[in-house]
Design an enzyme around this catalytic site. Structure first.
Site, mmCIF file in Angstrom:
data_model
loop_
_atom_site.group_PDB
_atom_site.id
_atom_site.type_symbol
_atom_site.label_atom_id
_atom_site.label_comp_id
_atom_site.label_asym_id
_atom_site.label_seq_id
_atom_site.Cartn_x
_atom_site.Cartn_y
_atom_site.Cartn_z
ATOM 1 N N LYS C 79 0.856 -1.573 0.302
ATOM 2 C CA LYS C 79 -0.133 -0.007 -0.030
ATOM 3 C C LYS C 79 0.886 1.504 0.042
ATOM 4 O O LYS C 79 1.895 1.176 0.357
ATOM 5 C CB LYS C 79 -0.667 0.109 1.568
ATOM 6 C CG LYS C 79 -1.764 0.956 1.257
ATOM 7 C CD LYS C 79 -2.641 1.009 2.738
ATOM 8 C CE LYS C 79 -4.329 1.905 2.708
ATOM 9 N NZ LYS C 79 -4.331 1.654 4.078
ATOM 10 N N SER C 154 -9.614 1.527 2.956
ATOM 11 C CA SER C 154 -8.560 1.899 2.104
ATOM 12 C C SER C 154 -7.718 1.288 1.217
ATOM 13 O O SER C 154 -7.103 1.858 0.584
ATOM 14 C CB SER C 154 -8.006 3.269 3.541
ATOM 15 O OG SER C 154 -7.501 2.687 4.132
ATOM 16 N N SER C 178 -9.486 -1.025 7.675
ATOM 17 C CA SER C 178 -8.325 -0.554 5.919
ATOM 18 C C SER C 178 -8.173 -1.787 5.280
ATOM 19 O O SER C 178 -7.859 -2.323 4.546
ATOM 20 C CB SER C 178 -7.777 0.453 6.249
ATOM 21 O OG SER C 178 -8.639 1.258 6.751
#
Ligand SMILES: [Mg+2]
Ligand SMILES: [Zn+2]
Lengths: 484, 99, 485
Positions: C79, C154, C178
């Site tokens: 990420k 996210s 997330s």
């Protein structure tokens, strides 16, 4: 028709509280391992933590805690077993994260005190708190822009906050001197003000004498030398007295001291009131002080300067001024203690010889006590020779000179030069007989009442003995011999 | 808890150093207000004597030995700086103590 | 099975045995990414050079008989909240566009040391603030199962990439769900470790007391393997826990005999999609069949997790994000004076959701408001933690849905609060610092993945992994893949 400050001070009492920041002498920064070094090239002493890069995290330096605890203990502060780091938010280019890691409602030290030496007496000033925080970088203002150097960012600081108990600029300056002396004495900071290692903000207000509520205070920032503290505070007291005298009111404001102009100016107050939004730093669990750590700190603590100041006067009978001079520097006091260790009864004499002869000689060749070629024991030995009458004080000075230069032991020099004082009565009688016999006229006119001639005879005896005759004995033996 | 006035929005935006276009501030007033409304449930909870939970896992602060580690080179340190003058970062003039 | 869907263990074994060269594997994967990701949008950056170099190095080591590490040759993505030396790191924000960090995050060092190949950086909501990856400043990421739907967030890019076979696994960050929520939406496994289990050093901070890094993978065992590689004490993070990391992958397959699994009624009272509810009930039954002891527990303060979270997280975020000011790095706007520089740089650099949270956080931390807001929320947080401590006297872990619904369409959540409500099941886990995992437990009638969440005691990732493996075996997706991938 404004009244003189002196008159106004009859009516009004100044009240001053200080906030002093002191850099702690660690090798690495408070929350990261990057090095600390004054005068390094700009931005050469940073790392992700110092720069506040995304993803960086603070890791606390154990040494910072140890040094701060020394100060906490030395000021007899309450040490918090679990203190906390908090974030103080304000945007400024020298503050990489735009928050400062500091301590807020749970500081490391509270309710301590600092003793000031005011000419003859000691004044105890209470300390609200001593807390840990990180220093900011340096901005330099050059015309339309400012330059940012972050080398200083993250250097560990203690902020020492006094109660508003100082009542004059002199006391404020003395507070700074006492704190400066103490942190150097404790070896926790060089506190070199030229290098910004010790910086002071002053809160100044005035109130009618007898009033116990505090008046509206102004905060003076950026006063970075003993002289400036006194100057700036005096200046602010006068400014406030003038305002009240002309019927005005003191505004709560922050003023910046301009040492060059010798005056303060109000800081441009921003349109927004600052709100620091303190909250406990989630990156830093509570700071715990355990017994082991405290033990080490207590062991490492030297006798405090004010304690010695008192001891030198009560136990050794030193004059206050001499005592103050000696404790002004840990090395000097150390030298003195070593010297008296070998000759306790001569404390006063040793102090005199050290402060006059030794310091004089050291100053002459730009050395400090640490570099003294003469050891404490040697100085004590020399003082001994004078005190037990082996040599006269006058000769003593010569012996000091030689011993200081050559390093030869005073006693040895005295032997070699054969300058021992003559205190042997028969020997002195013989010399006196000779001198008087050789000067019958003078002896007669002395007997006739010409007192001034006494000095003549003493001089003759001294001449005979190259000044080695014990002056005290010479004068009373002469009196006996000359009949009055 | 109070709904937000536009004045408050502007004050908070200034504190946070956020420039908001007028329409943005307008929207913000309603959206942030709505979010604050969801907090009313908290006020009702009795939390007397409950220590605030500052850390997800209770622990004491670990201490680092005072050992110097490497610093970044000036080049690395300033690589991302939008405006430089030699080894210094440049920002618009600061009136000393203006913050 | 095609190489792109090999498990982490399989890939590592095939590279170690020499059955396949890491370089070939990586080159093929890069080609697949170039082809498939144009549509999907899971990657913000692909490090072709670095990946091929690293793979070649693995092959060289193997040829030389040197150890290649437990993840030798396994292609893993990150990420974009994870800092990578010399490789642009944006956190999905314009304010960091083009920033090249001078250092690697701890987890990245660990992955490299384990022999993993870092493929690239995955898209995410700006600074992790979002539940759909629609808040990325750069691009949208589609859900591989339905291009019209969000991948969740996210860590949406990570979940989509793993689901679409564009990497063997990816590291996400989880502040309020997330990792777990996008994993549920994309039909993959998402594991949020105990707070402090994985170092946050080099993790772009959102909310420091809630953030954790964790693996997103296609199987529970893969997630365990990756966690083993990244977990462990790190002196550079003062909140890192100094505890040994057990052989999680090995322990994960121990079964659930005598495992006490709690069913917290509060998580089943609210509005939950019927199909999600049914799938979770099925998972619970499966655990019972396989010998787990199902017990009813209560977590009375559950409904307060949402307000507590949406106070604590923005408050910490408003502080953490104050460093983005256009002075030392990142975007700097044209400005007349310093105040203007700050306001315009941040005004232009941050997106609407980030600005909202900064505003909320700043509001809540002001003096005079602190006690009523931030402090109050942290006290309620303590009560939520207390609920779990109490429940864990009766059970070893709890089971809940990961999300109230399966993946929704782009733009479906119109107001912030609506969006926030999608997180109700995942927030408490972060507030309490517990390990949590989302495991696929079936598909809806619209062929959308459903996730079931397991939460365990601090440092007891084992329990949730064991339960996860059993659920995966019996009601997981097997080799059903998103169409077109
Ligand atoms: Mg202060
Ligand atoms: Zn301070």
């Amino acid at each position: 028709m404004t009244r003189p400050i002196a008159d106004l001070l009859e009516e009004w009492e100044p009240v001053i509280g200080l906030e002093v920041h002191v850099q702690l002498a660690t090798a690495s920064k408070a929350f990261s391992a990057s090095a600390i070094q004054f005068g390094a090239p700009p931005n050469s002493l940073t790392d992700p933590v110092v720069l506040g890069l995304p993803g960086s995290l603070p890791v606390f330096n154990k040494r910072v805690l140890e040094l701060a605890l020394r100060l906490g203990v030395a000021t007899e502060s309450k040490i918090r077993a679990r203190s906390r780091f908090a974030r103080k938010h304000y945007f400024y280019p020298d503050q990489p994260k735009n928050y400062q890691i500091t301590q807020f409602d749970e500081p490391l030290c509270e309710a301590g005190h600092l003793d000031l030496i005011l000419d003859k007496r000691i004044k105890r000033v209470n300390l609200t708190r001593i807390h840990l925080e990180e220093d900011a970088g340096k901005n330099t203002h050059v015309g339309a822009v400012s330059h940012v150097d972050l080398n200083r960012a993250g250097i560990p600081l203690v902020e020492v906050v006094s109660e508003p108990e100082l009542t004059s600029a002199e006391e404020a300056a003395e507070f700074m001197r006492a704190l400066h002396r103490l942190v150097r004495w404790l070896d926790i900071s060089e506190a070199d003000m030229e290098k910004g290692q010790m910086r002071c903000d002053a809160n100044v207000s005035i109130r009618l004498r007898g009033e116990d509520r505090l008046g509206t205070r102004t905060e003076l920032k950026n006063i970075n030398s003993f002289r400036f503290v006194q100057h700036a505070v005096d200046h602010e007291i006068a400014r406030q007295l003038r305002i009240v005298d002309s019927g005005g009111r003191i505004e709560r404001e922050t003023r910046l001291w301009d040492a060059v102009a010798g005056q303060s100016a109000t800081m441009r107050t921003k349109e927004e009131a600052n709100d620091y939004r303190y909250f406990p730093d989630p990156d830093l669990p509570p700071l715990v002080v355990d017994g082991a750590l405290m033990g080490n700190v207590l062991k490492s603590l030297p006798e405090l300067p004010t304690k010695r100041f008192v001891r030198y006067q009560t136990e050794l009978g030193l004059a206050a001024d001499d005592a103050r001079t000696i404790i002004s520097d840990l090395e000097l006091a150390g030298f003195f203690d070593k010297a008296i260790a070998t000759r306790a009864k001569s404390g006063k004499a040793i102090a005199n010889w050290m402060l006059t002869e030794l310091l004089g000689a050291l100053n002459a060749d730009g050395k400090d006590v640490g570099q003294s070629p003469m050891s404490p024991a040697t100085l004590a030995a020399l003082v001994g020779l004078v005190e037990d009458g082996t040599i006269s004080g006058k000769i003593g000075k010569e012996i000091f000179e030689e011993s200081y230069r050559t390093g030869e032991a005073p006693a040895a020099i005295v032997e070699r030069r054969g300058v021992q004082q003559i205190s042997d009565e028969p020997a002195l009688w013989e010399i006196i007989d000779r001198v008087v016999g050789a000067n019958p006229k003078q002896a007669e006119s002395y007997a006739a009442g010409k007192d001034s001639l006494f000095g003549f005879f003493v001089g003759q005896v001294m001449k005979e003995t190259q000044g080695r005759a014990n002056p005290v004995m010479v004068s009373d033996l002469l009196r006996k011999r000359l009949g009055r | 808890m109070p709904a937000l006035t536009r004045k408050e929005i502007d004050e908070i935006a200034l504190l946070a150093r956020l420039h908001l276009e007028p329409d943005e501030a307008e929207r913000m007033q309603h959206e942030v207000g709505a979010i604050l409304d969801t907090f009313t449930a908290l006020a009702a909870v009795d939390t007397d004597g409950i220590a605030p939970m500052t850390h997800a896992v209770p622990m004491d602060l670990r201490l680092r030995e005072d050992v110097v580690g490497p610093s970044l080179s000036v080049a690395e340190a300033l690589a991302g700086a939008p405006k430089r003058d030699g080894d210094l970062i440049v920002v618009p003039a600061i009136i000393p103590g203006s913050e | 099975m095609a190489a792109e869907y090999w498990s982490v263990a399989e890939t590592a074994q095939k590279v170690a045995s020499g059955e396949i060269k890491a370089a070939n594997l990586v080159i093929a994967l890069l080609a697949r990414i170039a082809d498939k990701d144009r549509e999907l949008g899971a990657y913000l950056a692909v490090d072709e050079e670095g990946a091929i170099e690293a793979a070649a190095e693995i092959d060289r080591k193997r040829a030389a008989g040197e150890p290649i590490g437990p993840l030798g040759g396994v292609p893993i993505a990150l990420k974009d909240m994870l800092v990578t030396k010399g490789l642009a790191t944006t956190a999905g924000s314009r304010i960091l566009a083009g920033w090249k960090p001078p250092y690697d995050a701890h987890v990245v060092e660990k992955l490299r040391a384990a022999g993993a190949i870092i493929v690239g950086k995955n898209n995410c909501d700006e600074f992790g603030m979002g539940s759909s990856t629609e808040r990325s400043a750069f691009q949208m990421t589609r859900n591989p199962w339905d291009a019209m739907r969000v991948p969740g967030g996210s860590s949406g890019g990570s979940s989509a990439a793993v689901a679409a076979g564009l990497c063997a696994a990816s590291l996400g960050t989880d502040t309020g769900g997330s990792i777990r929520q996008p994993a549920a939406f994309c039909g993959v496994v998402g594991l949020k470790p105990t707070y402090g289990r994985v170092s946050r050093y080099g993790v772009v901070a959102f909310a420091s007391s809630l953030d954790q890094v964790g693996p997103i993978a296609r199987t529970v065992t893969d997630a365990a393997l990756v966690l083993e590689a990244i977990a462990g004490f790190d002196a550079r993070d003062a909140t890192s826990i100094d505890a040994p990391v057990p052989p999680l992958a090995a322990l994960a397959t121990a079964g659930v005999k005598n495992l006490r699994v709690g069913v917290p009624k509060e998580y089943f009272e609210g509005a939950i999609d019927a199909e999600v509810r049914a799938a979770v009930d099925r998972a619970i039954e499966v655990l019972r069949d396989k010998g787990a002891e199902i017990v009813n527990v209560s977590l009375p303060h559950t409904s307060l997790a949402l307000p507590a979270y949406y106070l604590v997280a923005p408050a910490e975020a408003s502080s953490n994000l104050s460093r983005y000011d256009g002075v030392r790095y990142g975007l700097r706007a044209e400005a007349t004076d310093l105040l203007d520089l700050y306001r315009r740089s941040r005004g232009a650099g941050f997106g609407p959701e980030v600005k909202r949270r900064i505003m909320v956080g700043t509001y809540a931390l002001r003096s005079g408001y602190y006690d009523a807001y931030y402090k109050k929320a942290q006290q309620v947080r303590a009560l939520i933690k207390r609920d779990f401590d109490e429940a864990f006297t009766k059970c070893d872990c709890v089971i809940t849905p990961t999300t109230p619904t399966a993946a929704y369409r782009f733009g479906a959540k119109t107001t912030p609060v609506e969006m926030y409500l999608g997180d109700i099941f995942t927030l408490a886990c972060n507030l309490a610092g517990l390990p949590g995992i989302s495991v696929p437990c079936g598909l809806t009638s619209e062929n959308l993945p459903i996730g079931v969440q397991l939460m365990g005691k601090p440092l007891d990732e084992q329990a949730i992994l064991r339960a996860g493996v059993v659920i995966e075996k019996t009601c997981g997706l097997g080799d059903r893949r998103p169409g077109g991938f």
